[in-house]
Design an enzyme around this catalytic site. Structure first.
Site, PDB file in Angstrom:
ATOM      1  N   ASP A  44       0.846  -1.196   0.000  1.00 28.51           N
ATOM      2  CA  ASP A  44       0.000   0.000   0.000  1.00 28.51           C
ATOM      3  C   ASP A  44       0.884   1.249   0.000  1.00 28.51           C
ATOM      4  OD1 ASP A  44       0.877  -0.090   2.617  1.00 28.51           O
ATOM      5  OD2 ASP A  44      -1.119  -0.169   3.513  1.00 28.51           O
ATOM      6  N   ASP A  83      -0.791  -6.184  -0.068  1.00 28.08           N
ATOM      7  CA  ASP A  83      -1.238  -5.544   1.165  1.00 28.08           C
ATOM      8  C   ASP A  83      -2.752  -5.406   1.211  1.00 28.08           C
ATOM      9  OD1 ASP A  83       0.942  -5.093   2.779  1.00 28.08           O
ATOM     10  OD2 ASP A  83       1.394  -3.117   1.957  1.00 28.08           O
ATOM     11  N   LYS A 113      -1.068  -9.468   3.010  1.00 25.79           N
ATOM     12  CA  LYS A 113      -0.363  -8.989   4.199  1.00 25.79           C
ATOM     13  C   LYS A 113      -1.228  -7.996   4.941  1.00 25.79           C
ATOM     14  CE  LYS A 113       3.167  -6.012   3.989  1.00 25.79           C
ATOM     15  NZ  LYS A 113       2.649  -4.914   4.878  1.00 25.79           N
ATOM     16  N   GLU A 115      -1.466  -5.584   8.809  1.00 25.21           N
ATOM     17  CA  GLU A 115      -0.704  -5.021   9.910  1.00 25.21           C
ATOM     18  C   GLU A 115      -1.379  -5.296  11.247  1.00 25.21           C
ATOM     19  OE1 GLU A 115       0.829  -1.172   7.247  1.00 25.21           O
ATOM     20  OE2 GLU A 115      -0.212  -0.845   9.150  1.00 25.21           O
ATOM     21  N   GLU A 182       9.232  -3.976  10.843  1.00 21.16           N
ATOM     22  CA  GLU A 182       9.632  -2.674  10.297  1.00 21.16           C
ATOM     23  C   GLU A 182      10.053  -1.718  11.396  1.00 21.16           C
ATOM     24  OE1 GLU A 182       8.056   0.935   7.358  1.00 21.16           O
ATOM     25  OE2 GLU A 182       6.854  -0.880   7.597  1.00 21.16           O
TER      26      GLU A 182
END
Length: 275
Positions: A44, A83, A113, A115, A182
């Protein structure tokens, strides 16, 4: 050989490093696919480097599907991970499964993916139960940038570090096949990597992670609005492109391009019949 979630698992077991780069279009995907890189992340981050947004918040499902499908058409060997954009999975487990399914069916991704840690484990489990591979993402999670108050290194306190480790274990237990770390301290990323049986993919997390990912415009010097500390420029393609654009502009305005080499011909006999 085609990269899959199984080859990712085997790489971890063998101690072989995994490489990942972002891509958002067919031609770039083709080049990356032919380079030996293991995976393409349709991130993204396209909100920043493709669409010109200040963050990733405004990226939509339609944006992700459009770009993922283009990448998939150019990818033969890499594992394509797409994403899930902001608010495509946070609202409910049902929404998460439906939207993950769209990225697979319409975007032709091989995996998705998302978060977050423990709070999104119900979504991870449900998506995996639906037969869709999931990659987690911990540490600096850009979709939560407003909550973090900016792009900052994460998990530097004891409590935050313990939470990161717990979240990583929870994401693995929920069924994720890999997790991106990250902007976390390298020694903490090393500890997490040793604790997990799934691969860790670092970005600003040191070199002990099982793999690495970068935004390709960053590592090629094509995006200069902001350059994080963890970015290494492997080539300055941005400057090469600007020189080529300027040379093209100059030749067009000077009337030297196109020249005879770049023209098509027609018989003079045909031309004479036109008058």
């Amino acid at each position: 050989m085609k990269n899959t979630v199984l080859t990712f698992k085997q790489a971890k077991e063998k101690g072989e490093k995994l490489s990942m780069l972002t891509a958002y279009d067919y031609s770039t995907a083709r080049l990356i696919d032919e380079s030996g890189v293991n995976s393409i992340l349709v991130g993204d981050s396209l909100g920043n480097v493709i669409l010109g947004y200040e963050d990733t918040i405004s990226v939509t499902m339609e944006d992700m599907i459009h770009h993922s499908a283009a990448v998939a058409r150019g990818a033969q060997n890499v594992l394509v991970i797409c994403d899930m954009p902001f608010m495509s999975y946070q609202t409910s487990v049902y929404d998460a499964v439906v939207n993950a399914g769209r990225l697979m069916k319409e975007g032709r991704a091989n995996a998705v993916k998302l978060e977050g840690g423990k709070e999104v484990c119900p979504q991870i489990k449900a998506i995996v139960d639906a037969g869709i591979p999931v990659c987690g993402h911990l540490g600096l999670t850009p979709q939560s940038i407003n909550a973090f108050g900016g792009f900052k290194v994460q998990a530097k306190t004891e409590a935050a570090a313990k939470k990161l480790i717990a979240d990583a274990k929870a994401v693995e237990a929920a069924g994720a096949f890999a997790v991106v770390l990250e902007c976390v301290p390298a020694k903490l990323a090393e500890l997490v990597t040793k604790e997990l049986s799934i691969p860790t993919i670092g970005i600003g997390a040191g070199n002990v992670c099982d793999g690495q990912v970068l935004v390709y415009q960053d590592m090629l010097g094509m995006f200069t609005d902001f350059t994080p500390k963890f970015v290494k420029r492997f080539e300055n393609i941005g400057e090469v492109m600007k020189r080529a654009f300027a040379a093209y502009d100059a030749e067009v305005k000077a009337g030297t391009f196109p020249d005879k080499e770049h023209e098509y011909t027609i018989s003079d006999d045909v031309l004479e019949k036109l008058y």
